[in-house]
Motif scaffolding. Structure first.
Motif, PDB file in Angstrom:
ATOM      1  N   VAL A 127      13.001  33.327 -26.925  1.00  0.00           N
ATOM      2  CA  VAL A 127      13.106  34.414 -25.903  1.00  0.00           C
ATOM      3  C   VAL A 127      14.382  35.395 -26.465  1.00  0.00           C
ATOM      4  N   SER A 128      15.063  35.185 -26.586  1.00  0.00           N
ATOM      5  CA  SER A 128      16.024  35.715 -27.072  1.00  0.00           C
ATOM      6  C   SER A 128      16.651  35.593 -27.993  1.00  0.00           C
ATOM      7  N   GLY A 129      17.768  36.388 -28.632  1.00  0.00           N
ATOM      8  CA  GLY A 129      18.271  36.649 -29.596  1.00  0.00           C
ATOM      9  C   GLY A 129      19.400  38.180 -30.123  1.00  0.00           C
ATOM     10  N   GLN A 130      20.424  37.085 -31.228  1.00  0.00           N
ATOM     11  CA  GLN A 130      21.518  38.206 -30.684  1.00  0.00           C
ATOM     12  C   GLN A 130      21.815  37.874 -32.661  1.00  0.00           C
ATOM     13  N   GLY A 131      22.722  38.598 -33.232  1.00  0.00           N
ATOM     14  CA  GLY A 131      22.828  38.281 -34.321  1.00  0.00           C
ATOM     15  C   GLY A 131      22.736  37.192 -34.748  1.00  0.00           C
ATOM     16  N   SER A 132      23.161  36.363 -35.426  1.00  0.00           N
ATOM     17  CA  SER A 132      22.296  35.457 -35.924  1.00  0.00           C
ATOM     18  C   SER A 132      22.362  34.094 -35.481  1.00  0.00           C
ATOM     19  N   GLU A 133      22.189  34.511 -33.982  1.00  0.00           N
ATOM     20  CA  GLU A 133      21.501  33.535 -32.879  1.00  0.00           C
ATOM     21  C   GLU A 133      20.646  34.055 -32.423  1.00  0.00           C
ATOM     22  N   VAL A 134      19.282  32.641 -31.834  1.00  0.00           N
ATOM     23  CA  VAL A 134      18.236  33.746 -30.997  1.00  0.00           C
ATOM     24  C   VAL A 134      18.049  31.984 -29.865  1.00  0.00           C
ATOM     25  N   GLU A 135      17.589  31.986 -29.061  1.00  0.00           N
ATOM     26  CA  GLU A 135      17.270  31.548 -27.833  1.00  0.00           C
ATOM     27  C   GLU A 135      16.673  30.620 -27.606  1.00  0.00           C
ATOM     28  N   ASP A 136      16.306  29.518 -27.251  1.00  0.00           N
ATOM     29  CA  ASP A 136      15.234  29.095 -26.384  1.00  0.00           C
ATOM     30  C   ASP A 136      14.730  29.669 -24.506  1.00  0.00           C
ATOM     31  N   VAL A 137      13.269  29.359 -24.415  1.00  0.00           N
ATOM     32  CA  VAL A 137      13.155  29.405 -22.917  1.00  0.00           C
ATOM     33  C   VAL A 137      13.678  28.284 -22.252  1.00  0.00           C
ATOM     34  N   THR A 138      14.426  26.905 -23.203  1.00  0.00           N
ATOM     35  CA  THR A 138      14.786  25.879 -22.856  1.00  0.00           C
ATOM     36  C   THR A 138      16.674  26.020 -22.254  1.00  0.00           C
ATOM     37  N   GLY A 139      17.078  27.512 -22.918  1.00  0.00           N
ATOM     38  CA  GLY A 139      18.424  27.705 -22.937  1.00  0.00           C
ATOM     39  C   GLY A 139      19.407  27.234 -24.027  1.00  0.00           C
ATOM     40  N   ARG A 152      20.772  27.459 -27.826  1.00  0.00           N
ATOM     41  CA  ARG A 152      20.767  28.343 -29.304  1.00  0.00           C
ATOM     42  C   ARG A 152      20.875  27.679 -29.929  1.00  0.00           C
ATOM     43  N   TRP A 153      19.988  28.736 -31.035  1.00  0.00           N
ATOM     44  CA  TRP A 153      20.597  28.174 -32.637  1.00  0.00           C
ATOM     45  C   TRP A 153      20.149  29.066 -33.751  1.00  0.00           C
ATOM     46  N   LEU A 154      21.414  28.553 -34.376  1.00  0.00           N
ATOM     47  CA  LEU A 154      21.151  29.087 -35.960  1.00  0.00           C
ATOM     48  C   LEU A 154      19.984  29.558 -37.049  1.00  0.00           C
ATOM     49  N   ASP A 155      20.920  30.800 -36.731  1.00  0.00           N
ATOM     50  CA  ASP A 155      19.317  31.089 -37.584  1.00  0.00           C
ATOM     51  C   ASP A 155      19.417  31.709 -39.225  1.00  0.00           C
ATOM     52  N   PHE A 156      19.384  30.402 -39.832  1.00  0.00           N
ATOM     53  CA  PHE A 156      19.396  30.661 -41.519  1.00  0.00           C
ATOM     54  C   PHE A 156      17.701  31.191 -41.760  1.00  0.00           C
ATOM     55  N   ASN A 157      16.837  31.331 -41.285  1.00  0.00           N
ATOM     56  CA  ASN A 157      15.634  32.357 -41.786  1.00  0.00           C
ATOM     57  C   ASN A 157      16.007  33.166 -41.292  1.00  0.00           C
ATOM     58  N   SER A 158      16.362  34.241 -40.553  1.00  0.00           N
ATOM     59  CA  SER A 158      16.601  35.712 -40.159  1.00  0.00           C
ATOM     60  C   SER A 158      15.343  35.794 -39.889  1.00  0.00           C
ATOM     61  N   GLY A 159      14.741  35.279 -38.814  1.00  0.00           N
ATOM     62  CA  GLY A 159      13.195  35.489 -38.206  1.00  0.00           C
ATOM     63  C   GLY A 159      12.593  34.815 -39.151  1.00  0.00           C
ATOM     64  N   GLN A 160      11.622  35.580 -39.578  1.00  0.00           N
ATOM     65  CA  GLN A 160      11.045  35.784 -40.713  1.00  0.00           C
ATOM     66  C   GLN A 160      10.981  36.950 -41.968  1.00  0.00           C
ATOM     67  N   MET A 161      12.273  35.834 -42.397  1.00  0.00           N
ATOM     68  CA  MET A 161      12.879  37.332 -42.634  1.00  0.00           C
ATOM     69  C   MET A 161      13.312  38.540 -43.196  1.00  0.00           C
ATOM     70  N   CYS A 162      13.426  38.668 -41.459  1.00  0.00           N
ATOM     71  CA  CYS A 162      12.929  40.176 -41.320  1.00  0.00           C
ATOM     72  C   CYS A 162      14.336  40.771 -39.980  1.00  0.00           C
TER      73      CYS A 162
END
Ligand SMILES: Cc1ncc(COP(=O)(O)O)c(C=O)c1O
Length: 414
Positions: A35-47, A49-59
């Protein structure tokens, strides 16, 4: 907000599942729902937080929602979102000029499109992505070259004694199978989706010599490797090679969909003279171009190449330390913000360790670390955004360490 269960129920009813994801390929629809993201983290609807070492779909290599990019998008929303693609607009001209400034010398004419595939199609019209294997034949006249995959050399050679036998073999086949002069070679300078395969030093230069000798163009797909991600502005800069064309996409728009193919004035002249036209409804949208300009502001202004080098060195150091502890890590490779490890059953046989790759991936994913698996799961690829802190890198490395221990003890649920 709707619960995850409610959203997934609606996705089951309305969403098409053709995705590069094992669950989706098995016909399942499951969380997380982001649902949201900032910097190197994204958050899902359950709250969670994920560390995103895929940079989204690399973008999202600049970090999710980089403030410079979001400000530019907001401004474009108040000015002009979309324009007539047959006429010029201010943002498009500014972006073309900015891109020419960061491109290797002589590459200055840019055509803007939406996706990486679009840009490659405009430059050379092909894909050899293995996961398209159930589809129809490739465009006629295209051939693959032997991958410079030194860890598993298809020709059973070793660098440097091989003297680039992969290229000689490839060109012997191209010469034998082509009736005229083939137009071009289109390649990544480091094969990301193929399994973070780094060609040996000098490979690109030799490839360019072989192309020039035949009057073929060299087109580099720098969509995953360019614009600061590997620690230089372009991967070809590190090899001292200036190709005839470069395609960029992925983080070029800072998260907004935009790609480009950039070439020399002489090639542009020839192509236009021959009547070539390539345009889409959204080709040069001011909003996407404004995001592109903002992304170049960040790449240059925040010295993304230097950040990529620092992050890459620290995380590669961690991966190297893990390889000292776990015999199953057969190879550590990549640079900057594009790194990978190849897992093997043992270092002698180098048999790919698919099940171990799955188990390590699952362990980390359940604990909130996102990265991707290549080569049927035996290569783990890490693409942390340039916003990733030392603490986040260290946390990811610790999680990987725990994952290897648990997986090798058979403690990861299938
Ligand atoms: C190197 C490379 N080229 C082209 C593409 C296709 O880009 P897009 O998905 O934006 O069409 C990808 C996608 O992952 C890629 O990694």
């Amino acid at each position: 907000m709707d619960s995850e269960a409610e959203l997934l129920a609606r996705a089951r009813r309305y969403s098409f599942r053709a995705r590069m994801d094992s669950k989706s390929q098995r016909g399942e629809i499951a969380g997380p729902v982001f649902v949201s993201g900032q910097g190197s983290e994204v958050e899902d609807v359950t709250g969670k937080r994920w560390l995103d070492f895929n940079s989204g779909q690399m973008c999202a290599a600049l970090g999710h929602n980089h403030p410079t990019v979001t400000a530019a998008i907001r401004e474009a929303c108040d000015t002009l979102i979309h324009a007539h693609s047959s006429y010029f607009n201010v943002q498009e001209i500014r972006l073309a000029e900015r891109l020419a400034r960061v491109m290797p010398e002589g590459l200055e004419k840019s055509l803007f499109l939406q996706s990486g595939s679009d840009a490659n199609e405009a430059a050379g019209s092909l894909t050899f992505a293995g996961w398209h294997k159930e589809h129809g034949p490739l465009p006629s006249g295209s051939q693959a070259i032997v991958a410079p995959y030194c860890y598993r050399c298809p020709l059973r050679q070793t660098f440097p004694a091989c003297n680039y036998a992969c290229l000689d073999t490839s060109f012997e086949l191209i010469d034998a199978q082509s009736t005229g002069r083939p137009a071009a070679v289109l390649t990544e300078p480091l094969f990301s989706a193929g399994g973070v395969i780094e060609p040996p030093p000098g490979w690109l230069k030799r490839l360019q010599e072989l192309c020039s000798a035949r009057g073929m163009l060299l087109i580099l797909d720098e969509e995953q490797t360019g614009l600061g991600k590997l620690g230089t502005m372009f991967a070809c800069d590190a090899e001292g090679v200036v190709p005839d064309m470069i395609t960029v996409a992925k983080h070029f728009g800072g998260g907004i969909s935009i790609s480009a193919v950039t070439t020399s004035a002489a090639i542009e002249e020839k192509v236009v003279e021959s009547g070539f036209i390539n345009t889409h409804s959204h080709s040069n949208d001011p909003l996407a171009c404004a995001a592109g300009i903002a992304s170049l502001d960040v790449i240059e202004g925040e010295d993304m190449p230097a950040k990529a080098r620092a992050i890459g060195d620290r995380f590669k150091g961690h991966l190297g330390a893990l390889a000292q502890r776990y015999e199953q890590i057969g190879d550590v490779r990549g640079r900057g913000l594009l790194l990978g490890i190849e897992l093997v059953e043992d270092r002698h046989s180098r048999k790919p360790a698919y099940a171990l790759g799955q188990a390590v991936y699952r362990y980390c994913f359940e604990r909130g670390l996102i990265f991707s698996q290549r080569r049927q799961g035996s290569v783990l690829r890490f693409v942390p955004p340039m916003t990733t802190s030392e603490a986040q890198l260290d946390r990811a490395a610790q999680l990987l360490d725990d994952a290897f221990t648990a997986a090798l003890q058979g403690k990861v649920k299938a």
